[in-house]
Enzyme design. Sequence first.
Site, PDB file in Angstrom:
ATOM      1  N   ASP A 142     -15.628  -6.570 -23.555  1.00  0.00           N
ATOM      2  CA  ASP A 142     -16.045  -6.479 -21.979  1.00  0.00           C
ATOM      3  C   ASP A 142     -17.578  -6.550 -21.937  1.00  0.00           C
ATOM      4  OD1 ASP A 142     -13.281  -6.461 -21.648  1.00  0.00           O
ATOM      5  OD2 ASP A 142     -13.269  -4.459 -21.251  1.00  0.00           O
TER       6      ASP A 142
ATOM      7  N   HIS B 189       7.892  -7.314  -4.077  1.00  0.00           N
ATOM      8  CA  HIS B 189       6.496  -7.980  -4.619  1.00  0.00           C
ATOM      9  C   HIS B 189       6.832  -9.391  -5.325  1.00  0.00           C
ATOM     10  CE1 HIS B 189       4.137  -4.199  -3.470  1.00  0.00           C
ATOM     11  NE2 HIS B 189       5.428  -3.477  -3.645  1.00  0.00           N
TER      12      HIS B 189
ATOM     13  N   LYS C 282      -8.356  -8.434 -18.213  1.00  0.00           N
ATOM     14  CA  LYS C 282      -8.823  -8.918 -19.649  1.00  0.00           C
ATOM     15  C   LYS C 282      -8.743 -10.388 -19.938  1.00  0.00           C
ATOM     16  CE  LYS C 282     -10.051  -6.602 -23.364  1.00  0.00           C
ATOM     17  NZ  LYS C 282     -10.959  -5.154 -23.215  1.00  0.00           N
TER      18      LYS C 282
ATOM     19  N   GLY D 181       0.666  -1.270   0.048  1.00  0.00           N
ATOM     20  CA  GLY D 181      -0.185   0.137  -0.111  1.00  0.00           C
ATOM     21  C   GLY D 181       0.992   1.200  -0.071  1.00  0.00           C
TER      22      GLY D 181
END
Length: 519
Positions: A230, A171, A375, A53
Amino acid sequence: MDTIIVLDFGGQYCHLIARRIRDLGVYSEILPFDTKMEALKKKEPKGIILSGGPSSVYDVNSPQLPDGFFKFVKEEKIPVLGICYGHHTIIKRLGGTIEPHEQKEYGKTELNIVSPNLLLEALDDKEIVWMSHGDQVRNLPEGFKAIAKTDTCPIAAYQDDSNSIYGVQFHPEVVHTPKGNQILENFISKIARSKKEWKLEDWIELSIEDINREIGTTNKVILGLSGGVDSSVAAVLIHKAIGDRLHCIFVNNGLLRKNEEKQVQETFKEKLQFKNFHYIDAENLFLSRLKDVSDPEEKRKIIGHSFIEVFEEKTIHLEEEFPDITHLAQGTIYPDRVETAATSKSSAKIKSHHNLTLPDDMKLKIIEPLKDLYKDEVRKIGLKLGLDRELIERHPFPGPGLAVRCLGSVNKEELDTLREADYILIEEIRKANIYEKLWQAFCVFIPVKTVGIMGDFRTYEHLCAIRVVESRDAMTANFSKLDWNLLEKIGTRIINEVKGFNRVVYDISNKPPSTIEYE
Ligand code: XMP
């Protein structure tokens, strides 16, 4: 089903964590960092990941774990993995210290594993990882030990002595950490011992249940269908849930590709049997408003406003006819939300989105069933729901359509010329079997005339540019180094078959500095 919960502390990669875990076969869900303990317990998580964050744990309003969190995970023996901010917040709560580090670390860094452990098992002693932080852990609480370090960060990863609490400063969820998937795999399989039971079919089932719960048994939904991936997938999913209580509105703005309006109608009305598919032919309205307008921003504005007007008018009619229309469905996907920074309370604003939002006074509740998906997940779901591969794999097409590819003011004749050339380009690209490896391929109408010769006649016609790019996410793009023979074939066909073009040029610009579209 075994579930890994990701608590969202507002990091821009938070959704990637859940996505990677689902890709690894375990169901994962994202909850806000301040989810009530009761709600968290109900999920019966097999493991919990605390995301990164933008805050520092010492900020006044920094996001905090719910009270009772560590009591719960200890009693229930639920493993926890903290990433970046999550890594800090665990340590701060359990009595260790964090401090700002004068040398902030961003980007690729070499990680040294200093102690064998389950989380980093199957990695080499030295691995490249992706860092992005200012703070770092200074002192560990009792019962914790460092398991990896970097040159500037002595506690780049830690674990506790019960083998159930882990933290990593870097990460693992981004592609720049090459062994990141192995780390997440170790957490879900070796540490949290979760079963790989997650399948996209399950998501479809759960999502249909959610839609039914939200809409109820009699209410109706409106959806603006563009024919793109979409909105098409959202439409099919909602239709599966509530059937013909879904009303789709498809606006032909006169700026679509050749046969597009026919294909969309065929797919939804005929093949998928949508009874309430409303086709609106607004070509004349759009083209008359665009007449003689050549400024790109002005063109976009006119198209955007006209769309809202046409859509709103139809919605009002439908609402008069069916007072139980309660929701407006949108095909928003996760990356759209990152762009609008609506992901969570604590995410930093990245950039404002350029697509349209409908006016608030429409008083319909918004439903966005694809809002947590990427996607490629949307594409897989579309295929499973029976949409044709051709529709699912379609290149992105901008909202303002061919208007941004027909430079200067637009008119029907020039748009038709462009449509024909574009059709040939796509036909040849498909024949060459390279369509799916390209991000976009399209023609552009350049309103400049040059001299040519056709048979015995001199010609004086417009110029057609071909733009074919490869990209991962449209943020950067390279022009595609298409085969010369293929380019020659396309160019020859366009000049021979399309009235209005007598010269074709190939665009060799990359993004940046050029954009993909021309206007
Ligand atoms: P650019 O031209 O900025 O385009 O390199 C990046 C990607 O976005 C698409 N694009 C748009 N999509 N409305 C949209 O829905 C728009 O106004 C718009 N402008 C560009 C473009 O096709 C490319 O994939």
